[in-house]
Write an enzyme that holds these catalytic residues in place. Structure first.
Site, PDB file in Angstrom:
ATOM      1  N   TYR A 263      96.411   1.344 -15.131  1.00  0.00           N
ATOM      2  CA  TYR A 263      97.039   1.357 -16.449  1.00  0.00           C
ATOM      3  C   TYR A 263      97.997   0.184 -16.571  1.00  0.00           C
ATOM      4  CZ  TYR A 263     101.178   3.294 -14.105  1.00  0.00           C
ATOM      5  OH  TYR A 263     102.257   3.480 -13.287  1.00  0.00           O
ATOM      6  N   CYS A 264      98.346  -0.131 -17.818  1.00  0.00           N
ATOM      7  CA  CYS A 264      99.309  -1.192 -18.115  1.00  0.00           C
ATOM      8  C   CYS A 264     100.005  -0.831 -19.421  1.00  0.00           C
ATOM      9  CB  CYS A 264      98.621  -2.546 -18.187  1.00  0.00           C
ATOM     10  SG  CYS A 264      97.260  -2.627 -19.371  1.00  0.00           S
ATOM     11  N   THR A 265     100.776  -1.744 -19.977  1.00  0.00           N
ATOM     12  CA  THR A 265     101.603  -1.420 -21.145  1.00  0.00           C
ATOM     13  C   THR A 265     100.772  -1.094 -22.384  1.00  0.00           C
ATOM     14  OG1 THR A 265     103.300  -2.915 -20.300  1.00  0.00           O
ATOM     15  CG2 THR A 265     103.518  -2.190 -22.584  1.00  0.00           C
TER      16      THR A 265
END
Length: 313
Positions: free
Chosen positions: A180-182
């Protein structure tokens, strides 16, 4: 953004697409931002578009309406949150080699990215004991907040992620990998990288942390802490409201109230993260900038620094 009684919409957007005409698109995009009083930064590259902008709701809607009519930008991904004042000081449109810099040739998320997982289904996925959960963001972002049991690769830039994956992830051992990331964009590339390296079950959070915070009730959350964002809000909480962190305007890293009590903290000049890493010349320049900011505020103005709106790179 002249009406102070109306909330400001912050819109994070991106799309991987074949944008062969990206260089000629720069000026029209900037002109639309200028016409609609849209602030923020957009990156254009042959592989697509990425960035975060802010403005009044109708202006953002009008801009997105225009942008999605441009060839290749139909159906771009975007997420919105709200704040009480503009989190950017100017409009920028930049030309780049990549819209998110990994530095690995031949990675095309349009054809080889991992499996999208909707935020509502994310908890079930990461609760699976066979899943290894990786945070693809930089170390300073992870320190502000992360998902339960997520692994921090301790990277300082996204360019370091391919080497981290090479040294720490094995398709024969790690059968299910979730990342996941922003906002979702870094995961498009990181999952495509793993697919290219022989991983079969690779998943990523659709819309990133921001969409998860928007979608999943706080009572059901697996998120811990706040989420770093690349604008003047610094972080947002689970309600997507401005968080509790401030920012060191020398190194741009998030700082706490405790950091501000340190003898190494001087507003606009240094903080515990960067103290001792700058030359006296740098510190003198930062101190002068901070002085100009203070003077501008005393005049009731906003200090925005040099204008380089259309500068590429």
């Amino acid at each position: 953004m002249q009406d102070k009684n109306l909330p400001v919409v912050v819109c994070a957007l991106y799309k991987f697409t074949a944008l062969e005409h990206y260089q000629t698109l720069r000026d029209p995009v900037y002109q639309q931002m200028d016409n609609l009083d849209i602030l923020g930064t957009l990156l254009l590259a042959k592989e697509g578009i990425n960035g975060t902008i802010a403005g009044l709701a109708q202006d953002i809607d009008d801009f997105l309406g225009w942008l999605t009519q441009q060839p290749g930008l139909e159906g771009l991904d975007y997420k919105e949150s709200f704040t009480d004042k503009p989190p950017f000081k100017r409009a920028r449109v930049k030309l780049k080699k990549e819209i998110v810099t990994m530095g690995v040739e031949g990675i095309d998320p349009r054809h080889s990215a991992g499996t999208y997982v909707d935020p509502a289904e994310w908890n079930d996925l990461i609760d699976d004991p066979d899943v290894i959960l990786i945070d693809t963001r930089n170390d300073y972002e992870v320190q502000v907040g992360k998902f339960e049991n997520a692994i921090d690769p301790e990277t300082t830039t996204f360019r370091e992620f391919p080497e981290y994956a090479k040294q720490n992830l094995d398709p024969r051992k790690h059968k299910k990998v979730a990342m996941y990331c922003t906002g979702g964009i870094r995961c498009e590339k990181s999952t495509a990288l793993l697919k290219q390296r022989g991983f079969e079950e690779v998943y990523h959070l659709k819309g990133g942390i921001l969409k998860y915070l928007e979608t999943v009730p706080e009572a059901e959350t697996r998120w811990q802490g706040e989420c770093f964002v690349f604008d003047d809000r610094v972080t947002v909480n689970h309600k997507l409201e401005k968080g509790s962190y401030d920012q060191c305007h020398a190194c741009r890293l998030p700082i706490t109230d405790e950091d501000k009590l340190s003898v190494e903290y001087q507003p606009g000049v240094s903080c515990p993260h960067c103290f001792g890493e700058r030359t006296e010349e740098d510190r003198g320049r930062y101190a002068e900038r901070q002085k100009q900011i203070k003077l501008a505020r005393e005049r009731g103005q906003e200090h925005i620094g040099p204008q380089s709106v259309l500068k590429s790179g």
